[in-house]
Design a protein around this motif. Sequence first.
Motif, mmCIF file in Angstrom:
data_model
loop_
_atom_site.group_PDB
_atom_site.id
_atom_site.type_symbol
_atom_site.label_atom_id
_atom_site.label_comp_id
_atom_site.label_asym_id
_atom_site.label_seq_id
_atom_site.Cartn_x
_atom_site.Cartn_y
_atom_site.Cartn_z
ATOM 1 N N UNK A 23 12.868 96.662 -113.408
ATOM 2 C CA UNK A 23 11.982 97.055 -112.307
ATOM 3 C C UNK A 23 10.527 97.086 -112.758
ATOM 4 N N UNK A 24 10.288 97.281 -114.065
ATOM 5 C CA UNK A 24 8.922 97.297 -114.570
ATOM 6 C C UNK A 24 8.209 95.972 -114.455
ATOM 7 N N UNK A 25 8.969 94.888 -114.341
ATOM 8 C CA UNK A 25 8.364 93.556 -114.214
ATOM 9 C C UNK A 25 7.674 93.355 -112.869
ATOM 10 N N UNK A 26 7.923 94.224 -111.916
ATOM 11 C CA UNK A 26 7.435 94.018 -110.554
ATOM 12 C C UNK A 26 6.389 95.059 -110.171
ATOM 13 N N UNK A 27 5.455 94.625 -109.341
ATOM 14 C CA UNK A 27 4.509 95.558 -108.731
ATOM 15 C C UNK A 27 5.260 96.433 -107.735
ATOM 16 N N UNK A 28 4.749 97.614 -107.498
ATOM 17 C CA UNK A 28 5.388 98.497 -106.525
ATOM 18 C C UNK A 28 6.092 99.649 -107.217
ATOM 19 N N UNK A 29 6.403 100.645 -106.431
ATOM 20 C CA UNK A 29 7.015 101.868 -106.948
ATOM 21 C C UNK A 29 8.525 101.786 -106.751
ATOM 22 N N UNK A 30 9.219 101.208 -107.731
ATOM 23 C CA UNK A 30 10.667 101.044 -107.644
ATOM 24 C C UNK A 30 11.311 101.870 -108.749
ATOM 25 N N UNK A 37 1.724 87.718 -106.905
ATOM 26 C CA UNK A 37 1.216 89.091 -106.844
ATOM 27 C C UNK A 37 2.326 90.131 -106.768
ATOM 28 N N UNK A 38 3.592 89.696 -106.751
ATOM 29 C CA UNK A 38 4.714 90.640 -106.834
ATOM 30 C C UNK A 38 5.033 91.009 -108.283
ATOM 31 N N UNK A 39 4.406 90.335 -109.239
ATOM 32 C CA UNK A 39 4.685 90.537 -110.667
ATOM 33 C C UNK A 39 3.683 91.518 -111.267
ATOM 34 N N UNK A 40 4.153 92.414 -112.087
ATOM 35 C CA UNK A 40 3.268 93.275 -112.879
ATOM 36 C C UNK A 40 2.970 92.533 -114.181
ATOM 37 N N UNK A 41 1.930 91.711 -114.151
ATOM 38 C CA UNK A 41 1.603 90.845 -115.284
ATOM 39 C C UNK A 41 1.234 91.665 -116.520
ATOM 40 N N UNK A 50 16.864 96.243 -100.856
ATOM 41 C CA UNK A 50 16.182 97.466 -101.258
ATOM 42 C C UNK A 50 14.741 97.157 -101.642
ATOM 43 N N UNK A 51 14.576 96.057 -102.394
ATOM 44 C CA UNK A 51 13.243 95.658 -102.848
ATOM 45 C C UNK A 51 13.246 94.140 -102.957
ATOM 46 N N UNK A 52 12.562 93.455 -102.045
ATOM 47 C CA UNK A 52 12.722 92.020 -101.863
ATOM 48 C C UNK A 52 12.324 91.169 -103.069
ATOM 49 N N UNK A 53 11.252 91.505 -103.818
ATOM 50 C CA UNK A 53 10.871 90.612 -104.926
ATOM 51 C C UNK A 53 11.902 90.509 -106.051
ATOM 52 N N UNK A 54 12.813 91.471 -106.167
ATOM 53 C CA UNK A 54 13.812 91.450 -107.232
ATOM 54 C C UNK A 54 15.124 90.863 -106.723
ATOM 55 N N UNK A 55 15.637 89.857 -107.417
ATOM 56 C CA UNK A 55 16.879 89.210 -106.986
ATOM 57 C C UNK A 55 18.027 90.215 -106.867
#
Length: 272
Positions: A196-203, A60-64, A139-144
């Motif tokens: 950053x577009x690959x992830x959910x959230x406002x990054x 659910x961290x991915x913007x599918x 800064x944003x945990x889901x992104x390496x």
Amino acid sequence: MTDLADREWRLIRDDPREGATQMAIEEVAGRTAVEEGVRTVRTYSWEPSTLSLGYRQEPDTVDWDFCDREGIDVTRRQTGGGGIYHDRHGDISYTIVAPADEVPGDLMACYALFCEPILAALGRMGVDADFAGEKREAIYYPSCYLRDINPAHDIVAPAGSGTEARKISGNAQYRRRDVVIQHGSISFDLEPVRHVGCFEGDVASEMFERRVTSIREQAGIDREEAVEILGDALGEWCGAVEGEWREEELEAARDLADRKYGSEGWIRDREG
């Protein structure tokens, strides 16, 4: 631990492949190292563009929808950490595969050994790089690339500490069937909007640019030269001879990609 150059190593300057096959072929190379005594170093790229999820990363961290719309494949790595956006231009990837009893059992010592050729290659490219001088918070945990920066295995440029030192390479290891596999991503160029577009959230993409740098920014050389230098450094590090995958290895990797790394069960739920 034996001298690496006393063993049989091959250097594979690999073809671009889709993400599931790239992950599968590493597992197959692990079997070859253990069963046949042939160790591997390689450089490779991803086509089509791929988001590789860390082993424990939640789907659910991915913007599918974004990934589907932009034609970005998704696979899951055996290693931990956050997701990494890879494409054929901005990302340069590498793999090192060796039997576990031939390399340090201590994780940090093994990282130090396996990152020697990566640091050597960056130096030859004209990039002033080293392991991070200090830990920095996520800064944003889901992104390496936006996670906390770890001095044990994250490489920054320019070398040193402080906000001017930005991440240029992330490296990760896993052990499987008495083999150690390390792979890593080196930023040749940045694609902050797609990353950053690959992830959910406002990054914000600007946040990515403040945290990450690239070979192109630091040294200005072209990608083909950077890939060649990296391959040369890997080969010299272990005394490897130029080689290629055997057809049976590629066949096994394609099968494993279909059954595991490209399956919804593995990608979404680590089932496989």
